[in-house]
Scaffold this active site. Structure first.
Site, PDB file in Angstrom:
ATOM      1  N   SER A  92       0.865  -1.189   0.000  1.00  0.00           N
ATOM      2  CA  SER A  92       0.000   0.000   0.000  1.00  0.00           C
ATOM      3  C   SER A  92       0.895   1.231   0.000  1.00  0.00           C
ATOM      4  O   SER A  92       1.465   1.589   1.026  1.00  0.00           O
ATOM      5  CB  SER A  92      -0.889   0.007   1.249  1.00  0.00           C
ATOM      6  OG  SER A  92      -1.865  -1.000   1.153  1.00  0.00           O
TER       7      SER A  92
ATOM      8  N   LYS B 148      -7.354   1.859  -2.588  1.00  0.00           N
ATOM      9  CA  LYS B 148      -6.916   1.450  -1.244  1.00  0.00           C
ATOM     10  C   LYS B 148      -6.891   2.652  -0.305  1.00  0.00           C
ATOM     11  O   LYS B 148      -7.303   2.560   0.861  1.00  0.00           O
ATOM     12  CB  LYS B 148      -5.527   0.788  -1.313  1.00  0.00           C
ATOM     13  CG  LYS B 148      -4.950   0.383   0.046  1.00  0.00           C
ATOM     14  CD  LYS B 148      -5.718  -0.746   0.707  1.00  0.00           C
ATOM     15  CE  LYS B 148      -5.300  -0.996   2.157  1.00  0.00           C
ATOM     16  NZ  LYS B 148      -3.973  -1.562   2.313  1.00  0.00           N
TER      17      LYS B 148
ATOM     18  N   LYS C 214       0.035   6.349   8.501  1.00  0.00           N
ATOM     19  CA  LYS C 214       0.804   6.402   7.252  1.00  0.00           C
ATOM     20  C   LYS C 214      -0.146   6.483   6.057  1.00  0.00           C
ATOM     21  O   LYS C 214       0.059   7.268   5.129  1.00  0.00           O
ATOM     22  CB  LYS C 214       1.686   5.147   7.112  1.00  0.00           C
ATOM     23  CG  LYS C 214       2.559   5.158   5.858  1.00  0.00           C
ATOM     24  CD  LYS C 214       2.902   3.754   5.354  1.00  0.00           C
ATOM     25  CE  LYS C 214       1.713   3.120   4.610  1.00  0.00           C
ATOM     26  NZ  LYS C 214       1.996   1.821   3.990  1.00  0.00           N
TER      27      LYS C 214
END
Lengths: 292, 292, 292, 292
Positions: free
Chosen positions: A94, A169, A237
């Site tokens: 990701s 995502k 993050k």
């Protein structure tokens, strides 16, 4: 099929195991003591990223963050220098959608194919081969990857062109973070007003407030069970990726920005390694209060 | 059973109809031309709230806001002055939990019973008799009300003491508002980044981002279908209840407060009567942009 | 003194002019048509950053952002490769405090000195030589730079070690952004409630609400005068530095994050090149409304 | 002049003292042991609000909140029933602008005059007679009140029609709250990054970040001196007025709403009675951290 697999962490190791079990020849980069079992199961040791890539039809990456992918692809002894003509890189990490498009350009410029295919579903889904996979790239790349993705996941969507998987995502992580905040504020309100959050959670599951987060993370909040799961530090993050991309698009994401600050506050309070349902704690839910 | 029913709006009228159809004697306050059909179906006209209450075993209220309930209960020709000893007031409006406790005290002090039982499920659920009902009050009051509530709803929970139903409803409205913001920011991000929000919505329905809101309101955002549904102006009222109660408890609800401001902004932009999924528009999703 | 000066923009050009006027020998990198007057005033053309640095006792940088400074210092024909032993680099750009510490380490490792000395006061202050200068570095570096800084500014503070100047500048930009939001919400409230914002601004200048922002930007809001001044797009960059550093420190800056989103919204509405007082517009103050 | 004065708290008592010292006949409602000195100085005891009003040319109110003003004006033995024809009510409390307009209508309907004239400047300004006074009402009412207001304050502005004084006061409280947040985030950032907040505060006082808040409350944050001053709980009340009025106008005040939540959080952390500069603490500035 000859597969290079780079990134044998909590997610990557069981994914590699599933590919080996499905009969593929898998070249594993960075086998450690904890992943020695993959070699015993038939995997092959590779001394470098280049080494894992050099005979592969497909190279799969499952790495922590954007700079890790850049290093593995284009650093010393990286994948790019060793990739066979026509081989396909599938990045299941990701990472930044913007960086993804630039990496894909460099790989395709060098004669390879590129698919971004980040996942959700956690280590449970990785072991069970039931991940949700969000893929971005050409139809040709997607179709070529499909047989492998079907080993790893249960719901596989071709979302759009290269980068679209990462974008989807990020959208997923935005929605999950804000739904956690939604449930945290709703249940905290109920608890502070003297109503049992467990009963409220149960009562609301039938209506418009129902969600996987209310079901799973709502239960965690009720139980004060903050063992990860997905860590606040990692989720921060992902929101950082969202806000960075949004900034590049001049797009306001006010609640995402606010959730990012609450993750900062949670980390500053020592909750960085707790499950993201612990965001609930930032509103003042010490065990005593929320438990009535 | 003899029932007084006060509040024949979009929700109240079909609820009264269901009670009449179930064979109860229903005294209707404020029959207008649009609700004349309830009299034709067997309902009885009452000239005032007191008149609706005077022979009733149970008085049901379905009114817009806290002051309306106060006026109907305690104003001139109000319910309180006419209530038979032991009769039960069931307030199904969505109002302040704090005011609810004070109303209940006054009614029980005068010899009546009190149950707060706000609902969710909208006019569709009201017509079908499938509302979600969140009840607060004594076990005796809840058990006495149950046969009537079962005519009106499908999921009926006794959440706690008096006021607990309203508290749970507020928690529901918090969660719904913030989940709408979650879906709005996630899908807007995807659309702005060039990925089709319809595909993203579909792909995410399988994972942790899945919710009734993603399913229903996400589809509305994709379709730019903002016909109510539940109006932003009404949802803002509910968040106002949340924030007012939270203030009285010194409880921070930062994302709820932020969502309230976005509702203010939406209303200022002329979207007050649109479905709450139109919060999506405040982020800049004019039809053109989100549609790709 | 021999000075290399790199970065002849809106700020840098008048600063270089002041140094030339003070009698210094100034080597100018990237003289364009619009800065040809600096050569006429006695400045020397330099063909590259290295060329500007090679004879200099002090090299001054005044560049847009972190990557520009990195490129000029360490890129091809950069300052680092040409710097005389013991020469001092003074970076007066507003850039990342974290990157600053790394740049300083590399320069001092190569035998040079380093001072970060970002400024506030705008092009007006640059021309008049009245800038506020916030310096970070060793006492030796600060003392050596002082005679030059006194040519350029009126208020010069040695804030701390290397990076401290940039940190203080970021703090300044946080405070300025949020004070603009403060004034915007206060005056918008007054205007919306039918009270003349001009009168309110004047009345409040005597009390605790008084600030340079209320005085200057408040007047701009009253006048709908959004000619820059300091552009929203640049201010967003500074808040981005703040949020990036805060993230690295796990520090929540909730209102800064919110102001960043409002800058995103302003930019998305086409106000990126307007003065930052135009944040006022995001709350709905079109000319008509705020003017009553 | 005959003056009724109602509300002898921290602000009201010294204001009444100044009026007595200026030679006026002041009828004092609710003299307590702590304000007995006002009688010794020549003030007259009044047994009720009506009693304080009945001979007065001007009735001054200095009360905590909207319901207190309503009770004193229109409750049992209230001002309204006793007011002489043509007498002027000056409400110097800080209350709702909307309620103010309704109170004024009732008083003028009964033959009186009405001026809202809230103040800023704290108990220090009340004692010294240097308050900032923001007045709303007709020009006639303002001119009639001016000689008295000049006894009490130093900066006196006729802001607009009735309610305009309260509106301006709310605007003041918005700006003060958000400027405190501005300074808190800026100095916290500096401190967390290892730069002395005291030095940063001093350095920034010369530029665009300068404000009374940076000067006074910034110093409090540096010193961890949170003795009130103006209490967070009272400031929250004022932001509640702002948000309530904004809601009635469909006006978004996003940063004000956020500051209100941080006040909730501060109060929940036990800081409700601390000076509003203690909002600084919510960002994690325990004494140790901010002190370096």
């Amino acid at each position: 099929m000859q597969i290079g697999f780079i990134g044998l962490g909590v997610m990557g190791a069981p994914m590699a195991a599933n590919l080996i079990a499905a009969g593929h020849t898998v070249h594993l980069h960075r086998v450690k003591e904890s992943t020695e079992h993959l070699v015993e199961a038939g995997g092959h040791r590779a001394g470098s990223a280049a080494d894992a890539a050099k005979e592969a039809d497909v190279v799969i990456l499952m790495l922590p963050d954007t700079p890790d992918v850049e290093e593995v692809l284009f650093g010393t002894d990286g994948v790019a220098g060793a990739l066979r003509p026509g081989a396909l890189v599938i990045d299941m990490s990701s990472i930044s959608p913007v960086a993804t498009r630039s990496f894909a350009e460099r790989i395709t410029g060098a004669g390879g194919g590129y698919l971004d295919a980040p996942v959700s579903g956690g280590d449970v889904g990785a072991r069970a081969g039931t991940l949700t996979i969000l893929a971005g790239g050409t139809t040709a790349a997607f179709e070529r990857a499909t047989p492998l993705l079907e080993v790893l996941g249960a719901t596989i969507t071709h979302v759009g062109d290269v980068g679209a998987g990462q974008t989807a995502k990020v959208a997923n992580q935005i929605i999950v973070a804000l739904t956690i905040q939604a449930v945290a504020e709703g249940l905290t309100f109920a608890g502070a007003a003297g109503v049992d959050p467990a009963v409220v959670r149960e009562a609301l599951m039938g209506g418009f407030a129902s969600s996987r987060i209310l079901e799973v993370h709502g239960q965690r909040m009720v139980d004060h069970n903050y063992d990860p799961g997905f860590r606040i530090r990692l989720h921060r993050k992902d929101l950082g990726l969202a806000l960075g991309s949004a900034r590049a698009m001049d797009l306001p994401l006010p609640h995402t920005a606010s959730a990012h600050e609450f993750m900062n506050a949670a980390i500053a309070q020592g909750l960085g390694e707790a499950d993201h349902s612990a965001l609930h704690r930032v509103l003042g839910n010490a065990a005593g209060r929320a438990a009535k």
